[in-house]
Design an enzyme around this catalytic site. Structure first.
Site, PDB file in Angstrom:
ATOM      1  N   LYS A 170      30.753   6.742  15.678  1.00  0.00           N
ATOM      2  CA  LYS A 170      31.243   7.375  14.464  1.00  0.00           C
ATOM      3  C   LYS A 170      30.253   8.435  13.992  1.00  0.00           C
ATOM      4  O   LYS A 170      29.047   8.281  14.123  1.00  0.00           O
ATOM      5  CB  LYS A 170      31.442   6.320  13.366  1.00  0.00           C
ATOM      6  CG  LYS A 170      32.583   5.351  13.666  1.00  0.00           C
ATOM      7  CD  LYS A 170      32.786   4.386  12.515  1.00  0.00           C
ATOM      8  CE  LYS A 170      33.982   3.474  12.771  1.00  0.00           C
ATOM      9  NZ  LYS A 170      34.201   2.528  11.652  1.00  0.00           N
ATOM     10  N   TYR A 223      28.788 -11.189  12.364  1.00  0.00           N
ATOM     11  CA  TYR A 223      28.802 -11.985  13.585  1.00  0.00           C
ATOM     12  C   TYR A 223      27.859 -13.181  13.536  1.00  0.00           C
ATOM     13  O   TYR A 223      27.843 -13.987  14.455  1.00  0.00           O
ATOM     14  CB  TYR A 223      28.453 -11.094  14.776  1.00  0.00           C
ATOM     15  CG  TYR A 223      29.394  -9.938  14.932  1.00  0.00           C
ATOM     16  CD1 TYR A 223      30.676 -10.132  15.440  1.00  0.00           C
ATOM     17  CD2 TYR A 223      29.036  -8.658  14.540  1.00  0.00           C
ATOM     18  CE1 TYR A 223      31.565  -9.086  15.563  1.00  0.00           C
ATOM     19  CE2 TYR A 223      29.925  -7.595  14.662  1.00  0.00           C
ATOM     20  CZ  TYR A 223      31.181  -7.822  15.168  1.00  0.00           C
ATOM     21  OH  TYR A 223      32.063  -6.777  15.279  1.00  0.00           O
ATOM     22  N   HIS A 267      26.143   0.299  14.537  1.00  0.00           N
ATOM     23  CA  HIS A 267      26.416   0.105  13.119  1.00  0.00           C
ATOM     24  C   HIS A 267      25.373   0.838  12.281  1.00  0.00           C
ATOM     25  O   HIS A 267      24.171   0.705  12.509  1.00  0.00           O
ATOM     26  CB  HIS A 267      26.360  -1.379  12.742  1.00  0.00           C
ATOM     27  CG  HIS A 267      27.557  -2.151  13.192  1.00  0.00           C
ATOM     28  ND1 HIS A 267      27.556  -3.520  13.374  1.00  0.00           N
ATOM     29  CD2 HIS A 267      28.822  -1.747  13.485  1.00  0.00           C
ATOM     30  CE1 HIS A 267      28.746  -3.928  13.767  1.00  0.00           C
ATOM     31  NE2 HIS A 267      29.535  -2.877  13.836  1.00  0.00           N
ATOM     32  N   ARG A 307      34.813  -6.248  21.570  1.00  0.00           N
ATOM     33  CA  ARG A 307      33.628  -5.789  20.849  1.00  0.00           C
ATOM     34  C   ARG A 307      33.063  -6.933  19.995  1.00  0.00           C
ATOM     35  O   ARG A 307      31.849  -7.163  19.978  1.00  0.00           O
ATOM     36  CB  ARG A 307      33.999  -4.592  19.975  1.00  0.00           C
ATOM     37  CG  ARG A 307      32.868  -4.039  19.106  1.00  0.00           C
ATOM     38  CD  ARG A 307      33.340  -2.723  18.480  1.00  0.00           C
ATOM     39  NE  ARG A 307      32.503  -2.256  17.398  1.00  0.00           N
ATOM     40  CZ  ARG A 307      31.386  -1.531  17.551  1.00  0.00           C
ATOM     41  NH1 ARG A 307      30.967  -1.232  18.777  1.00  0.00           N
ATOM     42  NH2 ARG A 307      30.688  -1.124  16.508  1.00  0.00           N
ATOM     43  N   HIS A 362      39.353  -4.397  20.272  1.00  0.00           N
ATOM     44  CA  HIS A 362      38.242  -4.659  19.360  1.00  0.00           C
ATOM     45  C   HIS A 362      37.758  -6.104  19.467  1.00  0.00           C
ATOM     46  O   HIS A 362      36.602  -6.397  19.118  1.00  0.00           O
ATOM     47  CB  HIS A 362      38.663  -4.343  17.921  1.00  0.00           C
ATOM     48  CG  HIS A 362      37.576  -3.727  17.110  1.00  0.00           C
ATOM     49  ND1 HIS A 362      37.068  -2.464  17.367  1.00  0.00           N
ATOM     50  CD2 HIS A 362      36.874  -4.190  16.048  1.00  0.00           C
ATOM     51  CE1 HIS A 362      36.115  -2.185  16.493  1.00  0.00           C
ATOM     52  NE2 HIS A 362      35.973  -3.215  15.683  1.00  0.00           N
ATOM     53  N   ARG A 408      33.665   0.660  20.939  1.00  0.00           N
ATOM     54  CA  ARG A 408      34.967   0.814  20.287  1.00  0.00           C
ATOM     55  C   ARG A 408      35.945   1.382  21.298  1.00  0.00           C
ATOM     56  O   ARG A 408      35.562   2.027  22.280  1.00  0.00           O
ATOM     57  CB  ARG A 408      34.855   1.748  19.085  1.00  0.00           C
ATOM     58  CG  ARG A 408      33.856   1.295  18.025  1.00  0.00           C
ATOM     59  CD  ARG A 408      33.719   2.348  16.947  1.00  0.00           C
ATOM     60  NE  ARG A 408      32.789   1.951  15.898  1.00  0.00           N
ATOM     61  CZ  ARG A 408      31.480   2.222  15.892  1.00  0.00           C
ATOM     62  NH1 ARG A 408      30.949   2.903  16.905  1.00  0.00           N
ATOM     63  NH2 ARG A 408      30.704   1.826  14.897  1.00  0.00           N
TER      64      ARG A 408
END
Length: 307
Positions: free
Chosen positions: A181, A288, A279, A256, A253, A157
């Site tokens: 995150k 994806y 994730h 990414r 992004h 990110r």
């Protein structure tokens, strides 16, 4: 007994404040997540205050569905609408934990068609054009080239890449540590092109940039040794996107998205890509898998009798 119009307004403001404190201190959520959830719930509180709900502690599905419609009318993209609903669901779990309500009605709400949204992805050829766009005439071309290569090599990110510190990068071992995150760390391999660009930048340019701030811990810095911000990164990517003659919708992004898509198209398994992207939920990574359609079409064409 239904609460009157004055009390819920003050009450929901207090509950949102308590919720912010809870996810920040007790749940240890990242500052950006706390800010995002707070903004989303401020919007919800404003909607409640303006008559959206007669009693936010005991909402019906129909009433909450009107909030979804309100978000749509506000012009929010499906991804933003979905994030608002995630914040709302976490908020009501907090209210149940605090015994402010026993309602779980919000969990019946379905998110907008977020999971059907296909990310914008660059072809490998377009990625090559973008990565080659910083040239010698650019003032900080060594930094910019290393920055673009790192974005694509790690699938990081924007915040993770500009947040890289020297202590996070292990060029001899060909990997780096990304802080994702929720302050979750993960190890991501670095390919040879990224390593070469990082070595050149770290040895030939970065020492000049940090002369005024020699103790700077950040990998990617501006003149004066200050760390690059996400806005600065976005601006640099846009600059090189224009130079490469690519679609203007491209952002950090996008690299990414392209990282994940190209891995899956090359045969990587979904769990590995999930780990590399950081994730928490594999459903996010499944966005994806649409790119496998091209590969499946090629296989079908090659092997099916009527392909």
């Amino acid at each position: 007994m239904p609460i009157n119009a004055a009390k819920p307004n003050a009450a929901i403001a207090d509950d949102v404040t308590a919720f912010r404190n809870y996810i920040s201190t007790e749940r240890g959520m990242a500052a950006n997540t706390v800010l995002a959830y707070g903004r989303d719930l401020d919007r919800f509180a404003g909607w409640v205050t303006n008559g959206g709900l007669p009693n936010y502690l005991h909402p019906t599905v129909r009433e909450l569905s009107r909030y979804v419609e309100f978000l749509r009318e506000e012009g929010l993209a499906p991804a933003s609408q979905a994030r608002h609903l995630v914040a709302l669901k976490v908020f009501y779990r907090f209210l149940r934990l605090e015994e402010r309500t026993t309602e779980s009605t919000v969990d019946l709400l379905a998110s907008p068609t977020l999971w059907d949204r296909i990310p914008h992805v660059l072809s490998p050829e377009s990625v090559e054009k973008l990565l080659a766009s910083p040239v010698l005439i650019d003032r900080f071309h060594l930094r910019d080239k290393a920055l673009l290569e790192t974005l694509y090599a790690t699938g990081g990110r924007a915040s993770e890449v500009v947040g890289l510190k020297l202590a996070d990068v292990y060029l001899d071992s060909a990997f780096c540590k990304c802080m994702g995150k929720g302050s979750k760390q993960r190890l991501v391999p670095l390919g040879r092109p990224a390593i070469e660009c990082l070595r050149a930048y770290l040895s030939d340019l970065r020492p000049q940039l940090i002369q005024a701030n020699p103790d700077s811990a950040w990998v990617f810095v501006s003149r004066g040794g200050r760390p690059l911000t996400r806005i600065m990164l976005w601006t640099l990517v846009k600059k090189y996107v224009r130079r490469a003659g690519l679609n203007g919708r491209i952002s950090p992004h996008t690299l990414r998205h392209s990282f994940a898509t190209h891995l899956l198209a090359g045969g990587a398994d979904l769990r590995t890509v999930q780990e590399l992207l950081g994730h928490a939920n594999i459903r996010t990574t499944q966005h994806y898998t649409h790119v496998d359609r091209d590969r499946l079409k090629a296989i079908h064409h090659q092997f099916h009798p009527r392909g």
